[in-house]
Design an enzyme around this catalytic site. Structure first.
Site: not given
Ligand SMILES: [Zn+2]
Length: 208
Positions: A13, A88, A122, A152, A163
């Site tokens: 985004k 939101r 990732r 990570r 998330r």
């Protein structure tokens, strides 16, 4: 052009927002940025927000809306704006309706399972920061510097899952709200960045 940008974390985004701002000359208003600015400058709304943050509480919708309303009154928003991170929830969307008449809500749509696979795959070099993806990379040695390649903490299944769950729970009511108003336009955010932007341009050229 007055638009709202919706998109899952990790769906590119930010990149699309930067490109839209460049091509159409609209101000990119990121709620995170204006919050930090108000807090840093100690503005009246900034102080209001700080009182909640200091107590470890969430900043209430009213205060968030006030911060956005003040930002939208600034001169650079006269020709339009692109909101990112606001609204939101539906209460904030209703408040926004009172502040301004947005032309369009652009939803960078994602397939949550595929996005999950992309994000949890990732890997990054601990030494030089080079990034890799498990679909095209095996082992744990950086091909650039020989450093150790790791996942990570932000990219683990648990963190990413949480998330994305929060995101979809928050966003679905907004998608429904703007769909009912006939203002929602979706583009396929799972495509490569350039293709997504081409779709975005097709949608936005109709607004201008
Ligand atoms: Zn490296």
């Amino acid at each position: 052009m007055k638009i709202v940008l919706l998109g899952a974390p990790g769906a590119g985004k930010g990149t699309q927002a930067t490109r839209i701002a460049e091509k159409y000359g609209v101000v990119h208003i990121s709620t995170g940025d204006i919050f930090r600015k108000n807090l840093k400058e100690g503005t009246p709304v900034g102080l209001k927000a700080k009182a909640f943050i200091d107590k470890g509480q969430l900043v209430p919708d009213e205060v968030t809306c006030e911060i956005v309303a003040e930002r939208l009154k600034e001169k650079d928003c006269e020709k339009g704006f692109m909101l990112d991170g606001f609204p939101r929830n539906v209460m904030q969307a209703e408040a926004l309706d009172k502040m301004s008449d947005v032309d369009l809500v652009l939803n960078i749509a994602v397939d949550l399972d595929k996005l999950m696979a992309r994000l949890t795959g990732r890997r990054v070099c601990r030494e030089c920061g080079e990034s890799y993806h498990v679909s095209t990379f095996a082992g744990n040695k950086c091909s650039k510097c020989g450093g150790e390649v790791i996942q990570r903490a932000d990219d683990t299944e648990e963190t990413v899952g949480k998330r994305l769950k929060v995101y979809s729970e928050q966003t679905q009511p907004l998608i429904d709200y703007y769909t009912a108003k006939g203002k929602l336009q979706s583009v396929d955010g799972m495509k490569p960045i350039d293709e997504v932007f081409a779709e975005v341009v097709t949608v936005l050229d109709k607004v201008k």
